[in-house]
Design an enzyme around this catalytic site. Structure first.
Site, PDB file in Angstrom:
ATOM      1  N   LYS A  22      -5.902  -2.057  -1.986  1.00  0.00           N
ATOM      2  CA  LYS A  22      -5.153  -1.258  -0.945  1.00  0.00           C
ATOM      3  C   LYS A  22      -6.004  -0.770   0.157  1.00  0.00           C
ATOM      4  O   LYS A  22      -5.605  -1.100   1.336  1.00  0.00           O
ATOM      5  CB  LYS A  22      -4.369  -0.047  -1.613  1.00  0.00           C
ATOM      6  CG  LYS A  22      -3.408  -0.441  -2.451  1.00  0.00           C
ATOM      7  CD  LYS A  22      -2.716   0.759  -3.220  1.00  0.00           C
ATOM      8  CE  LYS A  22      -1.680   0.539  -4.008  1.00  0.00           C
ATOM      9  NZ  LYS A  22      -1.335   1.622  -4.916  1.00  0.00           N
ATOM     10  N   GLY A  68       3.447   2.685  -1.880  1.00  0.00           N
ATOM     11  CA  GLY A  68       4.890   2.391  -2.046  1.00  0.00           C
ATOM     12  C   GLY A  68       5.554   2.758  -0.886  1.00  0.00           C
ATOM     13  O   GLY A  68       5.744   2.161  -0.064  1.00  0.00           O
ATOM     14  N   VAL A 103       0.852  -1.206  -0.054  1.00  0.00           N
ATOM     15  CA  VAL A 103       0.052  -0.089  -0.093  1.00  0.00           C
ATOM     16  C   VAL A 103       0.777   1.230  -0.131  1.00  0.00           C
ATOM     17  O   VAL A 103       1.701   1.510   0.882  1.00  0.00           O
ATOM     18  CB  VAL A 103      -0.954   0.043   1.209  1.00  0.00           C
ATOM     19  CG1 VAL A 103      -1.949   1.389   1.018  1.00  0.00           C
ATOM     20  CG2 VAL A 103      -1.769  -1.298   1.346  1.00  0.00           C
TER      21      VAL A 103
HETATM   22  P1  NAP Z   1       6.714  -5.924 -12.957  1.00  0.00           P
HETATM   23  O1  NAP Z   1       7.544  -4.749 -13.484  1.00  0.00           O
HETATM   24  O2  NAP Z   1       5.805  -6.533 -14.112  1.00  0.00           O
HETATM   25  O3  NAP Z   1       7.745  -7.170 -12.716  1.00  0.00           O
HETATM   26  C1  NAP Z   1       7.247  -8.485 -12.477  1.00  0.00           C
HETATM   27  C2  NAP Z   1       8.422  -9.471 -12.529  1.00  0.00           C
HETATM   28  O4  NAP Z   1       7.980 -10.649 -12.207  1.00  0.00           O
HETATM   29  C3  NAP Z   1       9.177  -9.480 -13.751  1.00  0.00           C
HETATM   30  O5  NAP Z   1      10.633  -9.791 -13.349  1.00  0.00           O
HETATM   31  C4  NAP Z   1       8.651 -10.888 -14.191  1.00  0.00           C
HETATM   32  O6  NAP Z   1       9.782 -11.734 -14.786  1.00  0.00           O
HETATM   33  C5  NAP Z   1       8.547 -11.670 -13.034  1.00  0.00           C
HETATM   34  N1  NAP Z   1       7.208 -12.707 -13.181  1.00  0.00           N
HETATM   35  C6  NAP Z   1       6.018 -12.516 -13.626  1.00  0.00           C
HETATM   36  N2  NAP Z   1       5.346 -13.588 -13.754  1.00  0.00           N
HETATM   37  C7  NAP Z   1       6.192 -14.586 -13.487  1.00  0.00           C
HETATM   38  C8  NAP Z   1       6.038 -15.927 -13.370  1.00  0.00           C
HETATM   39  N3  NAP Z   1       4.941 -16.644 -13.535  1.00  0.00           N
HETATM   40  N4  NAP Z   1       7.068 -16.494 -12.698  1.00  0.00           N
HETATM   41  C9  NAP Z   1       8.212 -16.214 -12.495  1.00  0.00           C
HETATM   42  N5  NAP Z   1       8.359 -14.855 -12.507  1.00  0.00           N
HETATM   43  C10 NAP Z   1       7.236 -13.887 -13.056  1.00  0.00           C
HETATM   44  O7  NAP Z   1       5.925  -5.584 -11.647  1.00  0.00           O
HETATM   45  P2  NAP Z   1       6.439  -4.525 -10.604  1.00  0.00           P
HETATM   46  O8  NAP Z   1       5.889  -3.293 -11.230  1.00  0.00           O
HETATM   47  O9  NAP Z   1       7.839  -4.721 -10.197  1.00  0.00           O
HETATM   48  O10 NAP Z   1       5.303  -4.909  -9.566  1.00  0.00           O
HETATM   49  C11 NAP Z   1       5.749  -6.102  -8.632  1.00  0.00           C
HETATM   50  C12 NAP Z   1       4.768  -6.252  -7.446  1.00  0.00           C
HETATM   51  O11 NAP Z   1       4.840  -5.004  -6.789  1.00  0.00           O
HETATM   52  C13 NAP Z   1       3.066  -6.165  -7.819  1.00  0.00           C
HETATM   53  O12 NAP Z   1       2.328  -7.039  -6.746  1.00  0.00           O
HETATM   54  C14 NAP Z   1       2.788  -4.548  -7.617  1.00  0.00           C
HETATM   55  O13 NAP Z   1       1.532  -4.531  -7.367  1.00  0.00           O
HETATM   56  C15 NAP Z   1       3.758  -4.297  -6.516  1.00  0.00           C
HETATM   57  N6  NAP Z   1       4.145  -2.860  -6.442  1.00  0.00           N
HETATM   58  C16 NAP Z   1       4.369  -2.194  -7.592  1.00  0.00           C
HETATM   59  C17 NAP Z   1       4.784  -0.903  -7.247  1.00  0.00           C
HETATM   60  C18 NAP Z   1       5.232  -0.086  -8.467  1.00  0.00           C
HETATM   61  O14 NAP Z   1       5.481   0.895  -8.431  1.00  0.00           O
HETATM   62  N7  NAP Z   1       5.628  -1.007  -9.669  1.00  0.00           N
HETATM   63  C19 NAP Z   1       4.587  -0.345  -6.107  1.00  0.00           C
HETATM   64  C20 NAP Z   1       4.120  -1.039  -4.870  1.00  0.00           C
HETATM   65  C21 NAP Z   1       3.920  -2.266  -5.282  1.00  0.00           C
HETATM   66  P3  NAP Z   1      10.360 -11.093 -16.252  1.00  0.00           P
HETATM   67  O15 NAP Z   1      11.259 -10.012 -15.873  1.00  0.00           O
HETATM   68  O16 NAP Z   1      11.447 -12.433 -16.921  1.00  0.00           O
HETATM   69  O17 NAP Z   1       9.170 -10.858 -17.261  1.00  0.00           O
HETATM   70  N1  HSE Z   2       0.247   0.485  -9.825  1.00  0.00           N
HETATM   71  C1  HSE Z   2       0.323   1.048  -8.250  1.00  0.00           C
HETATM   72  C2  HSE Z   2       0.066   2.562  -8.291  1.00  0.00           C
HETATM   73  C3  HSE Z   2       1.778   0.711  -7.594  1.00  0.00           C
HETATM   74  O1  HSE Z   2       0.319   3.086  -9.276  1.00  0.00           O
HETATM   75  O2  HSE Z   2      -0.177   3.187  -7.138  1.00  0.00           O
HETATM   76  C4  HSE Z   2       1.854   1.023  -6.442  1.00  0.00           C
HETATM   77  O3  HSE Z   2       1.046   0.336  -5.459  1.00  0.00           O
END
Ligand code: NAP
Ligand code: HSE
Length: 437
Positions: free
Chosen positions: A208, A137, A135
């Site tokens: 969230k 970031g 939740v």
């Molecule tokens: P992302 O950039 O899409 O990265 C996902 C990663 O997981 C990639 O490295 C991908 O591998 C891997 N992956 C996906 N499916 C897979 C599978 N079946 N088996 C093995 N590896 C797999 O996502 P992200 O933005 O980092 O977000 C990750 C999590 O953090 C999510 O739950 C999101 O809601 C949360 N989150 C994100 C943010 C944000 O600002 N981005 C903030 C807070 C929370 P490849 O690289 O090989 O494709």
């Molecule tokens: N996609 C989410 C956002 C990432 O934009 O707030 C952080 O949880």
């Protein structure tokens, strides 16, 4: 598990967030080890495509596509899950906890849907499950609700908890950006979910809010208990008219507890321009918690992006590494015996902003105000905009005094059925009851 002499981490996912966590563990392991009091190291990283060019570059031998390399390795003490989505992330988390591994996750979807089950598993296996990054970031709101604010009865939580939508709304309001262009920018910056529908339709914020409300009220508030409206119907005109009326448009997440009943909702709303939430722009999030002892506490910071989220994930990792060998605190997100219920959005009483296109001829407003009046809805202002002489239509912007949601929805259906109404463009709530800054 006997207390280890070093902490080995298995990282699942190496995208926006995983890349930041890997960089912290590879480049700053000495600093982190000093904070923990034990060496900490990254043992394996699970990815989907090992051939991808990575930033940061990862030493060969660390990457795997086989989850068993992490889940079945007894030398891995903590699993960090930053894959996202429910499947296969949820099953990996369950297997990790069942195997006696501590878990850190940024996955709001899994925590919102399966949090209680995961906590039971963590308790049974005497391991820790932390999820600060799920939740808002880099804002430490989850830990505060689970620890520092525990002395309070929480009355309400309200704020902006999706960075992508706030980035889009800010770009549309201040720079006149198109929706799709602003969304693409948010994706390029690594803010958006892999399926950005989750962001723009309010689904991410619902997950969230489900987590925050469950922690705050010590009562399960499931995603399906939360009313949801996304931002995809908003158009440039809405921002223009709202501004003329003295309001900003923000996607708000609100949960409140009144007379033993919880109401929770996520929707774009008009808020007075001088309200503090109106000034939260870009990828910033803000959450206000109102508690019986602390009064109103405001959290503000970056709600998405690699670095802020890494701060939350690695903070949890340090916390777990410090606790290893010590039994964790009791599970949060469980019922504490209070007979609370969930209140439907139908019972919401608020002011409304309604934008609609109508035939430009006498008597039209009278027909609309009769329907609203019959529904007990009193008008606060009516503005006629942008007449289209060719089509003989005009745009009406109506604001109301406080009215019941159920009456508003019923009346809106009747208004939509009028022959003189060609389009209902938007119905937004005016959160005028928010205190000014
Ligand atoms: P992302 O950039 O899409 O990265 C996902 C990663 O997981 C990639 O490295 C991908 O591998 C891997 N992956 C996906 N499916 C897979 C599978 N079946 N088996 C093995 N590896 C797999 O996502 P992200 O933005 O980092 O977000 C990750 C999590 O953090 C999510 O739950 C999101 O809601 C949360 N989150 C994100 C943010 C944000 O600002 N981005 C903030 C807070 C929370 P490849 O690289 O090989 O494709
Ligand atoms: N996609 C989410 C956002 C990432 O934009 O707030 C952080 O949880």
């Amino acid at each position: 598990m006997t207390a280890p002499v070093e902490i080995n981490v298995g990282l699942m996912g190496l995208g926006s967030v995983g890349g930041g966590v890997a960089a912290a563990l590879l480049d700053r392991s000495e600093t982190l080890s000093n904070k923990i009091g034990l060496p900490i190291g990254l043992k394996k990283i699970l990815v989907r495509d090992p051939g991808k060019t990575r930033d940061p570059a990862i030493p060969s031998g660390l990457l795997t596509t086989n989850p068993e390399d992490i889940l079945d390795d007894d030398d891995i003490h903590v699993v960090v899950e930053v894959i996202g989505g429910t499947d296969p992330a949820a099953s990996y988390l369950k297997r990790a906890l069942s195997a006696g591994k501590h878990v850190v996750t940024a996955n709001k979807e899994v925590m919102a849907q399966s949090g209680p089950e995961l906590f039971r598993l963590a308790e049974q296996n005497r391991v820790n499950l932390l999820f600060e990054a799920s939740v808002a970031g880099g804002i430490p709101i989850v830990g505060c609700l689970m620890n520092e604010l525990l002395a309070n009865d929480v009355f309400s939580i309200r704020g902006i908890i999706n960075g992508t939508t706030n980035y889009i709304l800010t770009r549309m309001a201040h720079q006149g950006a198109e929706f799709q262009q602003a969304l693409k920018e948010a994706q390029d910056k690594g803010y958006a979910e892999s399926d950005p529908t989750n962001d723009v339709e309010g689904i991410d914020a619902v997950y969230k809010l489900s987590i925050l409300a469950s922690l705050a009220f010590h009562h399960r508030v499931a995603p399906q208990d939360i009313y949801r409206q996304g931002i995809s119907t908003l158009e440039a005109n809405d921002f223009r008219y709202a501004n003329e009326l003295g309001y900003a448009i923000k996607s708000l997440a609100i949960a409140s507890l009144e007379n033993g009943s919880i109401q929770a909702r996520v929707y774009p709303a008009l808020i007075p321009l001088d309200h503090m939430l109106a000034k939260v722009d870009g990828v910033y999030n803000a959450v206000e918690v109102e508690g019986s002892l602390c009064g109103k506490v405001l959290f503000h910071g970056m709600g998405a992006g690699r670095e802020p989220t890494t701060s939350a994930v690695v903070g949890d990792l340090i916390e777990i590494a410090r606790r290893i060998g010590v039994q964790g605190p009791p599970s949060p997100m469980v019922q504490n015996g209070r007979p609370l219920s969930i209140r439907s959005i139908d019972e919401l009483e608020t002011r409304y902003y309604l934008r609609l296109t109508v035939a430009d001829r006498p008597g039209v407003l009278a027909q609309i105000s009769k329907i609203l009046g019959d529904g007990g809805i009193s008008l606060a202002s009516v503005i006629q905009k942008d007449s289209d002489p060719a089509q003989q239509t005009a745009e009406l912007v109506i604001t109301t005094h406080p009215a019941r949601e159920a009456s508003m929805q019923r009346s809106l259906q009747q208004v939509a059925g009028l022959e003189v109404v060609t389009r209902i463009s938007n119905l937004l709530r005016i959160e005028g009851q928010l205190d000014p800054s």
